[in-house]
Design a protein around this motif. Structure first.
Motif, PDB file in Angstrom:
ATOM      1  N   ASN A 101      13.390  47.525  25.372  1.00  0.00           N
ATOM      2  CA  ASN A 101      14.700  47.940  25.194  1.00  0.00           C
ATOM      3  C   ASN A 101      14.890  47.894  23.625  1.00  0.00           C
ATOM      4  O   ASN A 101      14.264  47.111  22.788  1.00  0.00           O
ATOM      5  CB  ASN A 101      15.754  47.019  25.252  1.00  0.00           C
ATOM      6  CG  ASN A 101      15.395  46.705  27.081  1.00  0.00           C
ATOM      7  OD1 ASN A 101      15.657  47.762  27.549  1.00  0.00           O
ATOM      8  ND2 ASN A 101      15.355  45.678  27.452  1.00  0.00           N
TER       9      ASN A 101
ATOM     10  N   SER B  55      21.804  48.366  20.557  1.00  0.00           N
ATOM     11  CA  SER B  55      22.379  48.340  19.337  1.00  0.00           C
ATOM     12  C   SER B  55      22.994  47.066  19.097  1.00  0.00           C
ATOM     13  O   SER B  55      23.179  46.624  17.745  1.00  0.00           O
ATOM     14  CB  SER B  55      23.603  49.080  19.566  1.00  0.00           C
ATOM     15  OG  SER B  55      24.416  48.809  20.611  1.00  0.00           O
TER      16      SER B  55
ATOM     17  N   HIS C 248      25.587  45.817  19.821  1.00  0.00           N
ATOM     18  CA  HIS C 248      26.962  46.172  19.744  1.00  0.00           C
ATOM     19  C   HIS C 248      27.960  45.569  20.866  1.00  0.00           C
ATOM     20  O   HIS C 248      29.151  45.322  20.704  1.00  0.00           O
ATOM     21  CB  HIS C 248      27.545  47.561  19.485  1.00  0.00           C
ATOM     22  CG  HIS C 248      27.348  47.857  17.943  1.00  0.00           C
ATOM     23  ND1 HIS C 248      27.898  49.075  17.486  1.00  0.00           N
ATOM     24  CD2 HIS C 248      26.455  47.271  17.135  1.00  0.00           C
ATOM     25  CE1 HIS C 248      27.109  49.098  15.987  1.00  0.00           C
ATOM     26  NE2 HIS C 248      26.310  48.038  15.920  1.00  0.00           N
ATOM     27  N   ASP C 249      27.182  45.586  22.100  1.00  0.00           N
ATOM     28  CA  ASP C 249      28.149  45.012  23.204  1.00  0.00           C
ATOM     29  C   ASP C 249      27.303  43.699  24.032  1.00  0.00           C
ATOM     30  O   ASP C 249      26.178  43.735  23.492  1.00  0.00           O
ATOM     31  CB  ASP C 249      28.402  46.309  23.966  1.00  0.00           C
ATOM     32  CG  ASP C 249      26.934  46.588  24.629  1.00  0.00           C
ATOM     33  OD1 ASP C 249      26.401  46.430  25.782  1.00  0.00           O
ATOM     34  OD2 ASP C 249      26.435  47.635  23.875  1.00  0.00           O
TER      35      ASP C 249
ATOM     36  N   SER D  14      24.140  45.096  25.649  1.00  0.00           N
ATOM     37  CA  SER D  14      22.877  45.217  24.842  1.00  0.00           C
ATOM     38  C   SER D  14      22.418  43.847  24.315  1.00  0.00           C
ATOM     39  O   SER D  14      21.284  43.502  24.082  1.00  0.00           O
ATOM     40  CB  SER D  14      23.340  45.833  23.594  1.00  0.00           C
ATOM     41  OG  SER D  14      23.633  47.441  24.139  1.00  0.00           O
TER      42      SER D  14
ATOM     43  N   MET E 238      30.707  46.434  11.962  1.00  0.00           N
ATOM     44  CA  MET E 238      30.327  46.496  13.411  1.00  0.00           C
ATOM     45  C   MET E 238      31.606  46.171  14.472  1.00  0.00           C
ATOM     46  O   MET E 238      31.960  45.268  14.133  1.00  0.00           O
ATOM     47  CB  MET E 238      29.209  45.641  13.586  1.00  0.00           C
ATOM     48  CG  MET E 238      28.871  45.477  15.100  1.00  0.00           C
ATOM     49  SD  MET E 238      27.497  43.936  15.361  1.00  0.00           S
ATOM     50  CE  MET E 238      26.217  44.520  14.391  1.00  0.00           C
ATOM     51  N   ALA E 239      31.827  46.963  15.287  1.00  0.00           N
ATOM     52  CA  ALA E 239      33.070  46.442  16.198  1.00  0.00           C
ATOM     53  C   ALA E 239      32.418  45.491  17.410  1.00  0.00           C
ATOM     54  O   ALA E 239      31.570  45.412  17.562  1.00  0.00           O
ATOM     55  CB  ALA E 239      33.505  47.756  17.130  1.00  0.00           C
TER      56      ALA E 239
ATOM     57  N   PRO F 261      32.487  47.185  21.231  1.00  0.00           N
ATOM     58  CA  PRO F 261      32.560  48.652  21.374  1.00  0.00           C
ATOM     59  C   PRO F 261      32.819  49.052  22.929  1.00  0.00           C
ATOM     60  O   PRO F 261      32.634  48.321  23.906  1.00  0.00           O
ATOM     61  CB  PRO F 261      31.027  48.786  21.027  1.00  0.00           C
ATOM     62  CG  PRO F 261      30.403  47.714  21.375  1.00  0.00           C
ATOM     63  CD  PRO F 261      31.277  46.617  21.225  1.00  0.00           C
TER      64      PRO F 261
ATOM     65  N   LYS G 161      22.682  50.808  30.636  1.00  0.00           N
ATOM     66  CA  LYS G 161      22.436  49.375  30.375  1.00  0.00           C
ATOM     67  C   LYS G 161      22.848  48.456  31.409  1.00  0.00           C
ATOM     68  O   LYS G 161      22.046  47.300  31.665  1.00  0.00           O
ATOM     69  CB  LYS G 161      23.389  49.072  29.214  1.00  0.00           C
ATOM     70  CG  LYS G 161      22.927  49.354  27.880  1.00  0.00           C
ATOM     71  CD  LYS G 161      23.884  49.114  26.844  1.00  0.00           C
ATOM     72  CE  LYS G 161      23.345  49.563  25.452  1.00  0.00           C
ATOM     73  NZ  LYS G 161      24.360  49.835  24.245  1.00  0.00           N
TER      74      LYS G 161
ATOM     75  N   GLU H 152      19.897  48.136  33.606  1.00  0.00           N
ATOM     76  CA  GLU H 152      18.677  47.391  32.878  1.00  0.00           C
ATOM     77  C   GLU H 152      18.939  45.796  33.025  1.00  0.00           C
ATOM     78  O   GLU H 152      18.126  45.168  33.509  1.00  0.00           O
ATOM     79  CB  GLU H 152      18.651  47.875  31.460  1.00  0.00           C
ATOM     80  CG  GLU H 152      18.037  48.924  31.253  1.00  0.00           C
ATOM     81  CD  GLU H 152      17.850  49.340  29.922  1.00  0.00           C
ATOM     82  OE1 GLU H 152      17.311  48.529  29.014  1.00  0.00           O
ATOM     83  OE2 GLU H 152      18.311  50.425  29.296  1.00  0.00           O
TER      84      GLU H 152
END
Lengths: 456, 71
Positions: free
Chosen positions: A382, A385, A387-388, A391, B1-2, B5, B60, B63
């Motif tokens: 993977n 990013s 960001h979340d 991730s 960076m939020a 997101p 995602k 995964e």
């Protein structure tokens, strides 16, 4: 002290009985009395030490899911109407199809009582079983079992049949002898569509092989693991745990399994259950309970894993298993990153949303999307990013950097708990297409009479 | 960076079929197998029905599911 009530069966006549979980000191026993055959009891939870208490663990966190289209009517009540009936409280995560009763070993312990000869269903029958499983349970995982499936010359064709039907994961339950000795065999199965091997592996010891498998066969098993690695097959090492035989080797087995590398995806421990063929009297069985395994793993691994790492299942009944998923670190493990399931599955719960508020078709579509990507993506690295939350999780637990440690306690005629059977998500597909919870399918009475196996 | 997101719908404007109001990007906690994930998803502000965009379900989330369930 009474801890909980449930129902069970008389181990002699298999009639249904009220049963009671009763604490005596640091052990909880399942107790029951048959009006004809008397009292019976078996230890099911020994919670001395830093392990979860019976009452806390039994609550669990699973969400019941009833069959959308029950295949059989409730006539005699659980566990006599399996098919599944409308009262069964969990969907199928893994459907088992026994493709032969023959085996290249004749282990002293075998729930299927397999040996050198035995029935093997026709390819047409297996195709109907697969269709029945898919119709009832959709793209669940399928495990080809037996007997020893590699005894069939047409196993690659059967693997291809399963793969073509779109099951989430096609897994082979094997003793590994043929995988380890026949050149290119693992690769042939991989090319036919096999995803994973559920490999019988009790310890890194020929003495343990001799005790539990009837002969020394460690070299073949080691060769099987290498062959799977070379073929790109994931391997789960499945350890049948017997008190006094290999319970003292758990730490060594765990360290060895982790050190093999990413093709060994996990170690799954099955404390031996007394159904089918077993070499002791049922009431004198050397029982080892789940919390004892948690403690043994912590002590013997020198702190590589801890009892506190383990979660109750959210899929099968809480009393049936524990698991933890770890991030790999060198040849060891670092922090636990979650819990595993009995196998695949497709549920997701969004807080504050009632299941019925999601349109069924949309729910089904999401499920299919989930399982469609289940294994294929698992082999990709993977590049999140960060960001979340998804991730960040993926970045911490990339496929090559995780290891699953789990244990599952099967039930026999003394420990049989109907509530656990109703919560089972591992279903054997009968030749007539009925789905039967694993422990109900394999249950045998003191006299060796089966509830389901080998019966029409 | 939020910090949070958003995962927006892959296409189109979505209405909640029950409440007949537009979905809004709201913070949601998703639980799966003893893991919790804080994300922002299209959600009905009245009944809470939440849309998981196809790209997220196939991407995602799939995964993460594979990671959590693998054995």
């Amino acid at each position: 002290m009474l801890e909980a009530r449930t129902q069970s069966l008389c181990p002699v006549c298999l009639r249904r009985l009220d049963a009671f979980y009763v604490r005596e000191g640091e052990a909880v026993f399942l107790c029951k009395t048959c009006p004809e055959h008397g009292e019976f009891k078996a230890p099911v939870w020994r919670d001395n030490g830093e392990v979860p208490l019976f009452a806390d663990w039994r609550k669990g966190s699973r969400i019941p899911a009833y069959p959308a289209r029950p295949a059989v009517e409730v006539r005699h009540g659980c566990p006599f109407d399996c098919g599944l009936c409308a009262e069964h409280a969990q969907h199928t995560c893994t459907g088992l199809i026994e493709v032969t009763q023959r085996c290249s070993l004749r282990c002293p312990i075998c729930f299927a009582r397999s040996g050198r000869s035995g029935h093997a269903p026709s390819p047409e029958t297996i195709a109907r079983q697969m269709d029945a499983l898919f119709a009832a349970s959709g793209s669940c995982n399928i495990q080809l079992s037996g007997g020893e499936p590699t005894e069939r010359e047409d196993l690659p064709d059967i693997v291809a049949m399963a793969a073509s039907r779109g099951f989430g994961l096609v897994q082979l339950n094997s003793n590994g002898l043929r995988l380890g000795t026949e050149e290119n065999y693992a690769r042939r199965l991989r090319e036919a569509g096999l995803d994973s091997v559920y490999l019988q592996f009790d310890a890194v010891s020929d003495e343990v092989c001799l005790a539990l498998r009837g002969r020394k066969c460690l070299d073949e098993k080691l060769a099987a693991i290498e062959a799977c690695r070379d073929a790109g097959l994931g391997v789960v090492l499945v350890c049948t745990l017997v008190r006094g035989v290999n319970d003292g080797l758990l730490g060594d087995t765990l360290r060895w399994a982790v050190a093999q590398g990413q093709h060994v995806r996990g170690l799954h421990i099955q404390p031996v259950s007394s159904f089918g063929r077993f070499p002791w009297e049922l009431e004198a069985a050397p029982r080892i309970t789940l919390p004892e395994i948690m403690t043994a793993l912590e002590v013997q691994s020198s702190g590589m894993v801890h009892a506190a790492d383990f979660h109750a299942p959210s899929c099968e009944h809480s009393m049936c298993s524990f698991s933890a998923v770890y991030a790999r670190e060198g040849e060891g493990l670092s922090a636990p990153i979650g819990a595993a399931c009995c196998s695949g599955g497709s549920g997701v719960k969004v807080e504050d949303v009632q299941p019925q508020s999601i349109d069924n078709a949309e729910g089904s579509r999401i499920s299919r999307a989930f399982t469609a990507a289940h294994w294929r993506n698992a082999t990709q690295e993977n590049t999140p990013s960060l960001h979340d939350a998804f991730s960040r999780f993926l970045s911490q637990s990339g496929t090559a950097r995780r290891f699953t440690l789990s244990a599952m306690a099967f039930q026999d005629a003394l420990s049989f708990d109907i509530e656990r059977v109703r919560g089972c998500c591992i279903h054997v597909v009968h030749e007539d297409g009925r789905l039967v919870p694993f422990c109900a399918y394999n249950l045998t009475s003191l006299g060796g009479v089966s509830l389901y196996r080998g019966r029409p | 960076m939020a910090l949070d997101p958003e995962f927006k719908p892959d296409h189109g404007d979505w209405l909640c079929a029950v409440c007949n109001v537009p979905l809004e990007q709201l913070k949601v906690q998703v639980f799966y197998m003893n893991s919790a994930f804080d994300v922002v998803l299209p959600r009905c502000p009245q009944c809470g029905m939440t849309l998981i965009p196809e790209s997220l379900a196939n991407g995602k989330m799939a995964e993460v599911e594979a990671l959590l369930e693998d054995k």
